[in-house]
Design a protein around this motif. Sequence first.
Motif, short mmCIF file in Angstrom:
data_model
loop_
_atom_site.label_atom_id
_atom_site.label_comp_id
_atom_site.label_asym_id
_atom_site.label_seq_id
_atom_site.Cartn_x
_atom_site.Cartn_y
_atom_site.Cartn_z
N ILE A 39 31.99 1.23 40.16
CA ILE A 39 33.19 0.44 39.91
C ILE A 39 32.90 -0.95 40.44
CG2 ILE A 39 35.64 0.16 40.42
CD1 ILE A 39 35.68 3.25 40.94
N ILE A 40 33.07 -1.95 39.58
CA ILE A 40 32.81 -3.33 40.00
C ILE A 40 34.06 -4.17 39.79
CG2 ILE A 40 30.34 -3.16 39.53
CD1 ILE A 40 30.83 -4.80 36.96
N TYR A 41 34.14 -5.28 40.50
CA TYR A 41 35.22 -6.22 40.25
C TYR A 41 34.98 -6.87 38.90
CZ TYR A 41 36.87 -5.69 44.99
OH TYR A 41 37.38 -5.16 46.15
N ALA A 42 36.06 -7.21 38.22
CA ALA A 42 35.95 -7.85 36.90
C ALA A 42 35.11 -9.11 37.03
CB ALA A 42 37.34 -8.17 36.37
N LYS A 43 34.30 -9.34 36.03
CA LYS A 43 33.46 -10.52 36.01
C LYS A 43 33.44 -11.08 34.60
CE LYS A 43 28.97 -9.50 36.45
NZ LYS A 43 27.75 -8.94 36.99
N GLU A 44 32.81 -12.22 34.44
CA GLU A 44 32.76 -12.85 33.14
C GLU A 44 32.01 -12.00 32.13
OE1 GLU A 44 32.79 -17.47 33.54
OE2 GLU A 44 31.36 -16.61 34.97
N VAL A 45 32.56 -11.95 30.93
CA VAL A 45 31.97 -11.17 29.85
C VAL A 45 31.43 -12.14 28.81
CG1 VAL A 45 32.47 -9.49 28.03
CG2 VAL A 45 33.56 -9.26 30.26
N HIS A 46 30.19 -11.93 28.38
CA HIS A 46 29.56 -12.76 27.36
C HIS A 46 29.91 -12.17 25.99
CE1 HIS A 46 26.93 -14.57 30.43
NE2 HIS A 46 26.93 -13.37 30.94
N PRO A 47 30.56 -12.96 25.13
CA PRO A 47 30.89 -12.42 23.80
C PRO A 47 29.64 -12.17 22.96
CG PRO A 47 31.49 -14.74 23.96
CD PRO A 47 30.98 -14.33 25.31
N LEU A 48 29.72 -11.20 22.06
CA LEU A 48 28.62 -10.88 21.16
C LEU A 48 29.03 -11.24 19.74
CD1 LEU A 48 27.31 -7.36 22.22
CD2 LEU A 48 26.14 -9.54 22.42
N PRO A 49 28.43 -12.25 19.15
CA PRO A 49 28.77 -12.59 17.77
C PRO A 49 28.47 -11.39 16.85
CG PRO A 49 27.40 -14.28 18.76
CD PRO A 49 27.42 -13.12 19.71
N GLY A 50 29.42 -11.07 15.99
CA GLY A 50 29.22 -9.99 15.03
C GLY A 50 29.41 -8.60 15.60
N ALA A 51 29.88 -8.49 16.84
CA ALA A 51 30.09 -7.17 17.43
C ALA A 51 31.31 -6.51 16.79
CB ALA A 51 30.29 -7.28 18.93
N ARG A 52 31.29 -5.20 16.73
CA ARG A 52 32.41 -4.46 16.14
C ARG A 52 33.68 -4.69 16.95
NH1 ARG A 52 32.04 1.18 15.23
NH2 ARG A 52 34.25 1.29 15.51
N GLU A 53 34.80 -4.48 16.30
CA GLU A 53 36.09 -4.66 16.95
C GLU A 53 36.18 -3.74 18.17
OE1 GLU A 53 40.81 -4.16 16.00
OE2 GLU A 53 39.41 -4.38 14.33
N GLY A 54 36.70 -4.26 19.24
CA GLY A 54 36.83 -3.46 20.46
C GLY A 54 35.77 -3.75 21.49
N ILE A 55 34.63 -4.29 21.05
CA ILE A 55 33.58 -4.66 22.00
C ILE A 55 33.86 -6.08 22.45
CG2 ILE A 55 31.12 -5.04 22.38
CD1 ILE A 55 30.60 -2.94 20.22
#
Length: 180
Positions: A39-55
């Motif tokens: 379990i980690i503290y929330a951190k920055e998420v790098h978006p993925l171009p073209g990733a399916r909905e929900g990712i």
Amino acid sequence: MPLFKETKKEEKVKAEKRIVRFNASGIEYAVSIERIKEIIYAKEVHPLPGAREGIEGVISLRGAVVPVIDSRKKLKAAAVPPGPPEHILIVEVRRQKIGLIVDRVNEVIAVREDQIQRTESFMDQNAAYVDGIYRVGERLIVLLNLERLWTAAETSELEATLSRTISNGADLSPQNKRKQ
């Protein structure tokens, strides 16, 4: 006679299940601790171009790239407008590590198997990922089965998307991040 008491004690331990309770959009859920790697503290998420909905994107976790999914969206839990998440559960599903964004992790507890009410008789087949419901005081907590939350096709597609992104040299630099 002491050997007999030891056996009863072992049986009691086997009848308990350790779970992690967490909130997503004001709803309390729980998952078996066996599926949680950390379990980690929330951190920055790098978006993925073209990733399916929900990712939502990916995070770097000690040099490994881990896909991240927002539990609030996956569970369609929109009861409360989402605020900034506090934690990410790093779970393992079909040998694939996945980050699961949650509002807050509440606690790790042990519940007896007989405290969990099965839901097959009144749940929709589309919600097969619900293992049961258990009560803490007057609150009801939904126990999730992570193996059934994602289909095998979804985890395969997730892995393929992640492999393509890494092989294409996705830019995970700070300029290309999205803050959760």
